[in-house]
Design a protein around this motif. Structure first.
Motif, PDB file in Angstrom:
ATOM      1  N   SER A 246       4.329  61.524  50.168  1.00  0.00           N
ATOM      2  CA  SER A 246       3.975  62.170  51.432  1.00  0.00           C
ATOM      3  C   SER A 246       2.514  62.602  51.363  1.00  0.00           C
ATOM      4  O   SER A 246       1.877  62.561  50.305  1.00  0.00           O
ATOM      5  CB  SER A 246       4.862  63.395  51.657  1.00  0.00           C
ATOM      6  N   GLN A 247       1.990  63.065  52.478  1.00  0.00           N
ATOM      7  CA  GLN A 247       0.614  63.578  52.508  1.00  0.00           C
ATOM      8  C   GLN A 247       0.469  64.772  51.568  1.00  0.00           C
ATOM      9  O   GLN A 247      -0.520  64.881  50.838  1.00  0.00           O
ATOM     10  CB  GLN A 247       0.239  63.979  53.936  1.00  0.00           C
TER      11      GLN A 247
ATOM     12  N   LEU B  67       0.185  71.081  35.218  1.00  0.00           N
ATOM     13  CA  LEU B  67       0.061  71.681  36.542  1.00  0.00           C
ATOM     14  C   LEU B  67       0.656  70.829  37.656  1.00  0.00           C
ATOM     15  O   LEU B  67       1.031  71.342  38.696  1.00  0.00           O
ATOM     16  CB  LEU B  67      -1.413  71.960  36.851  1.00  0.00           C
ATOM     17  N   THR B  68       0.705  69.535  37.459  1.00  0.00           N
ATOM     18  CA  THR B  68       1.146  68.620  38.513  1.00  0.00           C
ATOM     19  C   THR B  68       2.507  68.039  38.163  1.00  0.00           C
ATOM     20  O   THR B  68       2.688  67.458  37.104  1.00  0.00           O
ATOM     21  CB  THR B  68       0.136  67.470  38.695  1.00  0.00           C
ATOM     22  N   LYS B  69       3.450  68.217  39.095  1.00  0.00           N
ATOM     23  CA  LYS B  69       4.788  67.648  38.936  1.00  0.00           C
ATOM     24  C   LYS B  69       5.226  67.140  40.304  1.00  0.00           C
ATOM     25  O   LYS B  69       5.327  67.916  41.246  1.00  0.00           O
ATOM     26  CB  LYS B  69       5.765  68.700  38.429  1.00  0.00           C
ATOM     27  N   LEU B  70       5.444  65.835  40.412  1.00  0.00           N
ATOM     28  CA  LEU B  70       5.823  65.230  41.684  1.00  0.00           C
ATOM     29  C   LEU B  70       7.148  64.497  41.564  1.00  0.00           C
ATOM     30  O   LEU B  70       7.382  63.803  40.576  1.00  0.00           O
ATOM     31  CB  LEU B  70       4.760  64.218  42.138  1.00  0.00           C
TER      32      LEU B  70
ATOM     33  N   GLU C   9      -1.477  67.091  46.358  1.00  0.00           N
ATOM     34  CA  GLU C   9      -1.229  67.683  45.039  1.00  0.00           C
ATOM     35  C   GLU C   9      -1.704  66.742  43.928  1.00  0.00           C
ATOM     36  O   GLU C   9      -2.354  67.171  42.973  1.00  0.00           O
ATOM     37  CB  GLU C   9       0.256  67.986  44.870  1.00  0.00           C
ATOM     38  N   LEU C  10      -1.410  65.471  44.054  1.00  0.00           N
ATOM     39  CA  LEU C  10      -1.799  64.488  43.044  1.00  0.00           C
ATOM     40  C   LEU C  10      -3.307  64.429  42.861  1.00  0.00           C
ATOM     41  O   LEU C  10      -3.810  64.391  41.739  1.00  0.00           O
ATOM     42  CB  LEU C  10      -1.265  63.103  43.426  1.00  0.00           C
ATOM     43  N   PHE C  11      -4.044  64.447  43.973  1.00  0.00           N
ATOM     44  CA  PHE C  11      -5.500  64.309  43.921  1.00  0.00           C
ATOM     45  C   PHE C  11      -6.225  65.659  43.951  1.00  0.00           C
ATOM     46  O   PHE C  11      -7.447  65.701  44.077  1.00  0.00           O
ATOM     47  CB  PHE C  11      -5.979  63.410  45.061  1.00  0.00           C
ATOM     48  N   ASP C  12      -5.463  66.746  43.855  1.00  0.00           N
ATOM     49  CA  ASP C  12      -6.017  68.095  43.791  1.00  0.00           C
ATOM     50  C   ASP C  12      -6.988  68.374  44.952  1.00  0.00           C
ATOM     51  O   ASP C  12      -8.146  68.735  44.758  1.00  0.00           O
ATOM     52  CB  ASP C  12      -6.708  68.327  42.450  1.00  0.00           C
ATOM     53  N   THR C  13      -6.486  68.163  46.149  1.00  0.00           N
ATOM     54  CA  THR C  13      -7.264  68.424  47.359  1.00  0.00           C
ATOM     55  C   THR C  13      -6.323  68.982  48.414  1.00  0.00           C
ATOM     56  O   THR C  13      -5.135  69.152  48.163  1.00  0.00           O
ATOM     57  CB  THR C  13      -7.984  67.146  47.838  1.00  0.00           C
TER      58      THR C  13
END
Length: 107
Positions: A30-31, A15-18, A36-40
């Motif tokens: 970035s913010q 689900l997470t791709k940065l 996205e990384l911390f799911d918030t």
């Protein structure tokens, strides 16, 4: 920030791709990427960053750089300076997000 930087794809799960910037021997997010990384949500990230600077846990000069990016707004392209934060800030924000999650969850 050193002009010679690279972009590395970080994908801890499906689900997470940065696209992570790597420069000056650290990573920069970035913010929105931290959210996205911390799911918030980004507003939580902004609040944590503000509190970290307010309590002088970290220095803004040492942890934040502005990177110019071209963004499409409507039908025009606009150059905006976006704040990016180094690994020290990413770790501090992650710790706070994790603590808040455990404080307010019913687990």
């Amino acid at each position: 920030m050193n002009e010679q930087n690279e972009i590395v794809l970080y994908q801890p799960n499906e689900l997470t791709k940065l696209e992570v910037r790597v420069a000056d021997e650290t990573v920069w997010l970035s913010q929105a990427q931290m959210a996205e990384l911390f799911d918030t949500d980004r507003t939580s990230i902004v609040r944590h960053i503000h509190n970290i600077y307010h309590t002088q846990e970290l220095s803004e000069l040492a942890t934040c750089v502005k990177i110019a990016q071209v963004r499409t707004e409507g039908k025009r392209q606009v150059l905006r300076e976006m704040p990016y934060y180094n690994l020290d800030m990413i770790i501090s924000v992650g710790y706070r997000v994790n603590c808040c999650y455990h404080l307010y969850s019913n687990d």
